[in-house]
Write a protein that holds these residues in place. Structure first.
Motif, PDB file in Angstrom:
ATOM      1  N   ALA A  41     -10.008   1.530   4.186  1.00 29.54           N
ATOM      2  CA  ALA A  41      -9.751   1.990   2.821  1.00 29.54           C
ATOM      3  C   ALA A  41      -8.830   3.207   2.930  1.00 29.54           C
ATOM      4  O   ALA A  41      -8.688   3.794   3.996  1.00 29.54           O
ATOM      5  CB  ALA A  41     -11.062   2.349   2.147  1.00 29.54           C
ATOM      6  N   ILE A  42      -8.232   3.545   1.808  1.00 28.73           N
ATOM      7  CA  ILE A  42      -7.320   4.691   1.801  1.00 28.73           C
ATOM      8  C   ILE A  42      -8.051   5.897   1.209  1.00 28.73           C
ATOM      9  O   ILE A  42      -8.884   5.751   0.320  1.00 28.73           O
ATOM     10  CB  ILE A  42      -6.072   4.357   0.958  1.00 28.73           C
ATOM     11  CG1 ILE A  42      -5.348   3.128   1.524  1.00 28.73           C
ATOM     12  CG2 ILE A  42      -5.128   5.536   0.840  1.00 28.73           C
ATOM     13  CD1 ILE A  42      -4.644   3.333   2.838  1.00 28.73           C
ATOM     14  N   CYS A 110     -11.605   0.444  -3.560  1.00 33.47           N
ATOM     15  CA  CYS A 110     -10.303   0.297  -2.889  1.00 33.47           C
ATOM     16  C   CYS A 110     -10.305  -0.949  -2.005  1.00 33.47           C
ATOM     17  O   CYS A 110     -11.189  -1.128  -1.176  1.00 33.47           O
ATOM     18  CB  CYS A 110     -10.007   1.530  -2.030  1.00 33.47           C
ATOM     19  SG  CYS A 110      -8.498   1.348  -1.055  1.00 33.47           S
ATOM     20  N   THR A 111      -9.320  -1.790  -2.212  1.00 29.75           N
ATOM     21  CA  THR A 111      -9.183  -2.995  -1.382  1.00 29.75           C
ATOM     22  C   THR A 111      -7.915  -2.920  -0.532  1.00 29.75           C
ATOM     23  O   THR A 111      -7.448  -3.945  -0.049  1.00 29.75           O
ATOM     24  CB  THR A 111      -9.117  -4.253  -2.264  1.00 29.75           C
ATOM     25  OG1 THR A 111      -8.025  -4.100  -3.166  1.00 29.75           O
ATOM     26  CG2 THR A 111     -10.398  -4.484  -3.024  1.00 29.75           C
ATOM     27  N   GLU A 112      -7.348  -1.742  -0.399  1.00 29.36           N
ATOM     28  CA  GLU A 112      -6.056  -1.585   0.295  1.00 29.36           C
ATOM     29  C   GLU A 112      -4.989  -2.433  -0.395  1.00 29.36           C
ATOM     30  O   GLU A 112      -4.055  -2.900   0.241  1.00 29.36           O
ATOM     31  CB  GLU A 112      -6.161  -1.978   1.772  1.00 29.36           C
ATOM     32  CG  GLU A 112      -6.532  -0.812   2.638  1.00 29.36           C
ATOM     33  CD  GLU A 112      -5.520  -0.549   3.734  1.00 29.36           C
ATOM     34  OE1 GLU A 112      -4.311  -0.772   3.498  1.00 29.36           O
ATOM     35  OE2 GLU A 112      -5.935  -0.115   4.800  1.00 29.36           O
ATOM     36  N   CYS A 113      -5.221  -2.717  -1.689  1.00 25.55           N
ATOM     37  CA  CYS A 113      -4.305  -3.547  -2.490  1.00 25.55           C
ATOM     38  C   CYS A 113      -4.274  -5.006  -2.024  1.00 25.55           C
ATOM     39  O   CYS A 113      -3.407  -5.773  -2.440  1.00 25.55           O
ATOM     40  CB  CYS A 113      -2.889  -2.966  -2.519  1.00 25.55           C
ATOM     41  SG  CYS A 113      -2.760  -1.441  -3.460  1.00 25.55           S
ATOM     42  N   HIS A 117      -0.794  -6.713  -3.473  1.00 24.37           N
ATOM     43  CA  HIS A 117       0.471  -6.222  -2.927  1.00 24.37           C
ATOM     44  C   HIS A 117       0.451  -6.300  -1.399  1.00 24.37           C
ATOM     45  O   HIS A 117      -0.608  -6.355  -0.791  1.00 24.37           O
ATOM     46  CB  HIS A 117       0.712  -4.770  -3.347  1.00 24.37           C
ATOM     47  CG  HIS A 117       0.689  -4.557  -4.829  1.00 24.37           C
ATOM     48  ND1 HIS A 117       1.696  -4.970  -5.667  1.00 24.37           N
ATOM     49  CD2 HIS A 117      -0.250  -3.979  -5.630  1.00 24.37           C
ATOM     50  CE1 HIS A 117       1.394  -4.667  -6.919  1.00 24.37           C
ATOM     51  NE2 HIS A 117       0.218  -4.069  -6.927  1.00 24.37           N
ATOM     52  N   GLU A 118       1.618  -6.249  -0.822  1.00 22.08           N
ATOM     53  CA  GLU A 118       1.760  -6.310   0.632  1.00 22.08           C
ATOM     54  C   GLU A 118       1.301  -5.026   1.322  1.00 22.08           C
ATOM     55  O   GLU A 118       0.956  -5.022   2.484  1.00 22.08           O
ATOM     56  CB  GLU A 118       3.235  -6.563   1.007  1.00 22.08           C
ATOM     57  CG  GLU A 118       3.712  -7.973   0.702  1.00 22.08           C
ATOM     58  CD  GLU A 118       2.929  -9.030   1.457  1.00 22.08           C
ATOM     59  OE1 GLU A 118       2.764  -8.882   2.675  1.00 22.08           O
ATOM     60  OE2 GLU A 118       2.458  -9.981   0.807  1.00 22.08           O
ATOM     61  N   GLU A 119       1.335  -3.904   0.581  1.00 21.27           N
ATOM     62  CA  GLU A 119       0.971  -2.620   1.191  1.00 21.27           C
ATOM     63  C   GLU A 119       0.263  -1.761   0.144  1.00 21.27           C
ATOM     64  O   GLU A 119       0.425  -1.992  -1.064  1.00 21.27           O
ATOM     65  CB  GLU A 119       2.218  -1.892   1.711  1.00 21.27           C
ATOM     66  CG  GLU A 119       3.232  -1.621   0.617  1.00 21.27           C
ATOM     67  CD  GLU A 119       4.447  -0.847   1.102  1.00 21.27           C
ATOM     68  OE1 GLU A 119       4.427  -0.342   2.225  1.00 21.27           O
ATOM     69  OE2 GLU A 119       5.397  -0.734   0.322  1.00 21.27           O
ATOM     70  N   PRO A 120      -0.506  -0.778   0.581  1.00 22.25           N
ATOM     71  CA  PRO A 120      -1.193   0.105  -0.364  1.00 22.25           C
ATOM     72  C   PRO A 120      -0.174   0.802  -1.277  1.00 22.25           C
ATOM     73  O   PRO A 120       0.710   1.524  -0.796  1.00 22.25           O
ATOM     74  CB  PRO A 120      -1.902   1.112   0.541  1.00 22.25           C
ATOM     75  CG  PRO A 120      -2.060   0.407   1.847  1.00 22.25           C
ATOM     76  CD  PRO A 120      -0.839  -0.455   1.980  1.00 22.25           C
ATOM     77  N   VAL A 132      -3.884   8.242   3.099  1.00 23.36           N
ATOM     78  CA  VAL A 132      -3.956   7.831   4.508  1.00 23.36           C
ATOM     79  C   VAL A 132      -5.186   6.957   4.761  1.00 23.36           C
ATOM     80  O   VAL A 132      -6.158   7.016   3.997  1.00 23.36           O
ATOM     81  CB  VAL A 132      -4.002   9.074   5.433  1.00 23.36           C
ATOM     82  CG1 VAL A 132      -2.753   9.929   5.268  1.00 23.36           C
ATOM     83  CG2 VAL A 132      -5.248   9.915   5.160  1.00 23.36           C
ATOM     84  N   PRO A 133      -5.174   6.145   5.823  1.00 28.06           N
ATOM     85  CA  PRO A 133      -6.352   5.328   6.137  1.00 28.06           C
ATOM     86  C   PRO A 133      -7.592   6.185   6.364  1.00 28.06           C
ATOM     87  O   PRO A 133      -7.513   7.254   6.967  1.00 28.06           O
ATOM     88  CB  PRO A 133      -5.944   4.604   7.433  1.00 28.06           C
ATOM     89  CG  PRO A 133      -4.454   4.623   7.414  1.00 28.06           C
ATOM     90  CD  PRO A 133      -4.058   5.916   6.744  1.00 28.06           C
ATOM     91  N   ASP A 134      -8.718   5.683   5.847  1.00 26.44           N
ATOM     92  CA  ASP A 134      -9.976   6.408   5.969  1.00 26.44           C
ATOM     93  C   ASP A 134     -10.838   5.744   7.049  1.00 26.44           C
ATOM     94  O   ASP A 134     -11.393   4.667   6.824  1.00 26.44           O
ATOM     95  CB  ASP A 134     -10.704   6.371   4.614  1.00 26.44           C
ATOM     96  CG  ASP A 134     -11.958   7.229   4.617  1.00 26.44           C
ATOM     97  OD1 ASP A 134     -12.414   7.620   5.708  1.00 26.44           O
ATOM     98  OD2 ASP A 134     -12.478   7.503   3.524  1.00 26.44           O
ATOM     99  N   PRO A 135     -10.966   6.361   8.222  1.00 26.97           N
ATOM    100  CA  PRO A 135     -11.720   5.738   9.320  1.00 26.97           C
ATOM    101  C   PRO A 135     -13.198   5.545   9.005  1.00 26.97           C
ATOM    102  O   PRO A 135     -13.900   4.808   9.700  1.00 26.97           O
ATOM    103  CB  PRO A 135     -11.516   6.708  10.487  1.00 26.97           C
ATOM    104  CG  PRO A 135     -11.080   7.990   9.881  1.00 26.97           C
ATOM    105  CD  PRO A 135     -10.432   7.678   8.579  1.00 26.97           C
TER     106      PRO A 135
END
Ligand code: SF4
Ligand code: SF4
Length: 158
Positions: A41-42, A110-113, A117-120, A132-135
């Motif tokens: 997730a972002i 959040c589904t990372e889009c 979409h192809e990207e967040p 940014v990506p959330d670890p």
């Protein structure tokens, strides 16, 4: 004595350089493969300048202004959400802001889009690259597709 030691060192390094090079190439590809198979997730960092550009771009209404309450129902088809203890929550019930100061992302929405979409999209429009990506929230592509279907009451086939 010195000259012979230096020669010996040169011989050792000549032998090692190709191996070091191979290890570097290998570790580069390993990290690329890890990034491809791991989706997160972002999250929005404290670098956020509160410009608001990301909020309207989110297909799940997962982004909210700092200090504003959020809901599961906002921008989704959810009417109820089952909590971990088995009880049901009215999806329209207002939830506390995740950040009092900066725009924030509700990781559960959040589904990372994925599927849209192809990207967040938040990361694509952010002028300061603070999405940014959330670890702490690692999900597979299939899990994200299932989450999208759940949020929008869609069939997984559709
Ligand atoms: S990555 Fe996509 S779904 Fe997640 S918060 Fe950003 S815009 Fe919304
Ligand atoms: S686009 Fe970036 S800087 Fe602007 S509100 Fe969103 S996260 Fe903050």
């Amino acid at each position: 004595m010195w000259v012979s030691s230096i020669r010996q060192l040169v011989r050792i390094f000549r032998h090692l350089i190709p191996e070091i090079f191979c290890l570097k190439v290998l570790s580069y590809f390993c990290s690329e493969i890890t990034q491809l198979s791991t989706i997160m997730a972002i999250k929005i960092t404290e670098e956020c300048i509160n410009c608001g550009a990301c909020e309207p771009e989110c297909p799940n209404t997962a982004i909210y202004e700092g200090g504003r309450e959020w809901t599961w129902a906002g921008g989704t088809a959810l009417t109820q959400v089952q909590l971990e203890d088995g009880s049901n929550l009215d999806a329209n019930e207002k939830q506390s802001a995740v950040s009092p100061e900066f725009y924030y992302i509700v990781s559960g929405k959040c589904t990372e889009c994925t599927g849209f979409h192809e990207e967040p999209q938040c990361a694509a429009v952010c002028p300061v690259d603070c999405c940014v990506p959330d670890p702490d929230y690692v999900e597979s592509k299939d899990e994200l597709m299932a989450k999208k279907a759940w949020l929008h009451n869609e069939s997984l086939q559709g």
